[in-house]
Scaffold this motif. Structure first.
Motif, short mmCIF file in Angstrom:
data_model
loop_
_atom_site.label_atom_id
_atom_site.label_comp_id
_atom_site.label_asym_id
_atom_site.label_seq_id
_atom_site.Cartn_x
_atom_site.Cartn_y
_atom_site.Cartn_z
N MET A 1 0.86 -1.20 0.00
CA MET A 1 0.00 0.00 0.00
C MET A 1 0.89 1.25 0.00
SD MET A 1 -2.91 0.99 2.76
CE MET A 1 -3.70 2.58 2.70
N LYS A 2 0.47 2.15 -0.82
CA LYS A 2 1.27 3.37 -0.97
C LYS A 2 0.85 4.36 0.10
CE LYS A 2 2.17 6.44 -4.95
NZ LYS A 2 3.32 7.07 -4.57
N THR A 3 1.78 4.74 0.94
CA THR A 3 1.40 5.60 2.05
C THR A 3 2.06 6.98 1.99
OG1 THR A 3 3.20 4.71 3.36
CG2 THR A 3 1.05 3.70 3.64
N ASP A 4 2.96 7.13 1.04
CA ASP A 4 3.60 8.46 1.00
C ASP A 4 2.62 9.50 0.48
OD1 ASP A 4 5.23 8.46 -2.17
OD2 ASP A 4 3.79 7.02 -1.39
N MET A 5 2.62 10.61 1.12
CA MET A 5 1.70 11.68 0.73
C MET A 5 2.39 12.62 -0.24
SD MET A 5 -0.13 12.66 4.31
CE MET A 5 1.36 13.24 5.07
N ASP A 6 1.58 13.17 -1.12
CA ASP A 6 2.12 14.23 -1.96
C ASP A 6 2.40 15.46 -1.10
OD1 ASP A 6 -0.21 13.32 -4.53
OD2 ASP A 6 1.91 12.81 -4.34
N ALA A 7 3.53 16.05 -1.32
CA ALA A 7 3.80 17.29 -0.62
C ALA A 7 2.80 18.34 -1.09
CB ALA A 7 5.21 17.76 -0.91
N PRO A 8 2.16 19.02 -0.17
CA PRO A 8 1.21 20.04 -0.62
C PRO A 8 1.93 21.19 -1.28
CG PRO A 8 1.54 20.17 1.75
CD PRO A 8 2.30 18.97 1.26
N PRO A 9 1.35 21.75 -2.31
CA PRO A 9 1.98 22.92 -2.91
C PRO A 9 1.97 24.07 -1.91
CG PRO A 9 -0.22 22.60 -3.80
CD PRO A 9 0.08 21.40 -2.93
N VAL A 10 3.05 24.78 -1.83
CA VAL A 10 3.13 25.89 -0.89
C VAL A 10 2.52 27.11 -1.55
CG1 VAL A 10 4.65 27.32 0.49
CG2 VAL A 10 5.21 24.91 0.09
N LEU A 11 1.37 27.47 -1.07
CA LEU A 11 0.67 28.61 -1.66
C LEU A 11 0.51 29.70 -0.61
CD1 LEU A 11 -2.18 26.76 -3.56
CD2 LEU A 11 -0.09 27.71 -4.51
N GLY A 12 0.57 30.90 -1.06
CA GLY A 12 0.26 32.00 -0.17
C GLY A 12 1.41 32.44 0.70
#
Ligand SMILES: [Zn+2]
Length: 61
Positions: A1-12
Motif C-alpha cells: 500500500m502506498k502511504t507516502d503523501m504528496d507534498a502540498p503545494p506551498v501557496l500563499g
C-alpha cells in the motif's frame, strides 16, 4: 500500500520573492502586478510574476 503523501503545494507564502530594484520601472511594474495578484488571492499569478521578475533581473545583471 502506498502511504507516502504528496507534498502540498506551498501557496500563499512569500517564499523567495525576488528583490525589487526601486530604480527600475520594470521591477516596479511587476511588483505592482504581484501585489495586486496577492491582494486578489491569485497566487498562481503571484508565482508567475516572481518568475518574470527573476528572469528580468537575470537578464539585466
Ligand atoms: Zn528591474
Amino acid at each position: 500500500m502506498k502511504t507516502d503523501m504528496d507534498a502540498p503545494p506551498v501557496l500563499g507564502l512569500p517564499l523567495e520573492a525576488p528583490a525589487v530594484n526601486p530604480n527600475c520601472g520594470v521591477c516596479a511594474a511587476l511588483a505592482r502586478q504581484r501585489a495586486d495578484a496577492r491582494a486578489a488571492g491569485d497566487f498562481s499569478k503571484v508565482a508567475d510574476v516572481n518568475v518574470e521578475l527573476r528572469s528580468h533581473q537575470a537578464a539585466i545583471s
